[in-house]
Design an enzyme around this catalytic site. Structure first.
Site, PDB file in Angstrom:
ATOM      1  N   HIS A 209      82.713   4.675 -52.122  1.00 36.00           N
ATOM      2  CA  HIS A 209      83.429   3.440 -52.457  1.00 36.00           C
ATOM      3  C   HIS A 209      84.244   3.682 -53.719  1.00 36.00           C
ATOM      4  CE1 HIS A 209      81.285   0.054 -50.058  1.00 36.00           C
ATOM      5  NE2 HIS A 209      81.252   1.175 -49.378  1.00 36.00           N
ATOM      6  N   CYS A 240      82.667  -4.769 -52.289  1.00 36.91           N
ATOM      7  CA  CYS A 240      81.229  -4.861 -52.475  1.00 36.91           C
ATOM      8  C   CYS A 240      80.854  -6.280 -52.894  1.00 36.91           C
ATOM      9  CB  CYS A 240      80.842  -3.869 -53.559  1.00 36.91           C
ATOM     10  SG  CYS A 240      79.108  -3.810 -53.831  1.00 36.91           S
ATOM     11  N   ASN A 249      85.452   0.106 -49.920  1.00 34.51           N
ATOM     12  CA  ASN A 249      85.424   1.426 -49.312  1.00 34.51           C
ATOM     13  C   ASN A 249      86.644   2.243 -49.729  1.00 34.51           C
ATOM     14  OD1 ASN A 249      83.120   1.380 -47.344  1.00 34.51           O
ATOM     15  ND2 ASN A 249      84.228  -0.415 -46.592  1.00 34.51           N
TER      16      ASN A 249
HETATM   17 MG    MG Z   1      80.978   0.918 -47.210  1.00 31.23          MG
END
Ligand code: MG
Length: 301
Positions: A209, A240, A249
């Site tokens: 990420h 997130c 991501n």
């Molecule tokens: Mg992910």
């Protein structure tokens, strides 16, 4: 399944979209899947057969898989949490599955309300059934570099979960930096520990990420260690929940640009991929925030 130097495993339709609050139509998702295949992606995680109330955004998994126009040579794995999800995946015509657990007990408890060991037990019949049917299987080890609840996650915990998933018989492990805290030294530490335990780079994918801007540095470190599969999300979706508004991501377009500059083949056309990224942006009604999404590729004038 590929002759390229690096496999790019697209997670946008599942991991990328799952936490989006506004409903996204099945048609928009199908269009996204189609544009991703057009761009040359050959592994596209399509959706998840979790309970619809757990992830409302992916409640259309059955319809989506029924309507999906499968391209020859493209694998469309789906996430399956338990035997019930596996029944749905089979009925929907899936032929590749992923199971998802974590290296952190606190995260597993909060995320799927199970201990790690209970999650492995829940996956046992899923993976057994998938193998019986000759399906490809993957196990996710999330929070491998840090946990929003317990903080540090030692590499011994990662190795332990990885071994349990491999004992179930999964073909591949995806090692995830779920909250985007790792740097290259952490990547070397975790991949090194897995290697010492006999889990080589050929069984591993890395799932980074870009929450704190380290995703591509981590990819470079992993490439140096022989890792040849990376997860990424076109348009950089999949922010997130533990860092609202932050990047999520690693964006597939950012990864593709780096691999192109490294001279590593992967089969994805950047311009075509940016069309898919623009589709995501239009669907979500917000501008692209990924680096290469904003700047485009580099054309020497
Ligand atoms: Mg992910």
């Amino acid at each position: 399944m590929t002759t390229h130097d690096v496999r790019i495993y697209e997670v946008g339709p599942r991991d990328g979209l799952q936490n989006e609050k506004s409903p996204i139509s099945t048609d928009a998702k199908l269009r996204f899947l189609s544009l991703l295949a057009d761009a040359g992606l050959r592994e596209i995680e399509a959706t998840s057969f979790v309970a619809p109330r757990a992830i409302p955004q992916l409640a259309d998994a059955d319809d989506l898989m029924a309507q999906l126009e499968r391209r020859p040579g493209v694998r469309y794995p789906v996430l399956v949490p338990n035997a019930r999800g596996m029944e749905r995946a089979e009925a929907a015509g899936a032929d590749a599955v992923c199971v998802f657990t974590a290296a952190s007990e606190a995260f597993t408890k909060a995320n799927i309300n199970m201990t790690i060991s209970e999650s492995i037990d829940a996956f046992r019949p899923v993976v057994a059934r998938a193998r019986e049917r000759g399906w490809w299987t993957r196990g996710y080890v999330s929070t491998a570099f840090g946990c929003p609840y317990q903080g540090d996650v030692g590499e011994a915990a990662v190795v332990g979960v990885a071994q349990q998933l491999l004992e179930l018989g999964v073909d591949e492990l995806s090692i995830g930096d779920t909250i985007g805290v790792a740097g290259p030294a952490d990547v070397r530490r975790v991949i090194g520990a897995l290697g010492k335990a006999g889990i080589g780079a050929d069984r591993l994918a890395m799932h980074f990420h870009d929450t704190r801007g380290t995703a591509l540095a981590n990819v470079s470190a992993a490439l140096d260690l022989g890792i040849r599969c990376f997860d990424a999300s076109t348009g950089g979706t999949g922010g997130c929940p533990y860092a609202p508004g932050a990047a999520g991501n690693l964006a597939t377009e950012d990864l593709v640009y780096l691999l192109d500059r490294e001279g590593l083949s992967h089969g994805v056309d950047l311009d075509a991929l940016l069309v898919a990224a623009q589709h995501v942006s239009a669907t979500l009604g917000r501008p692209l925030t990924t680096k290469v999404g904003q700047a485009g590729g580099w054309r020497v004038p």
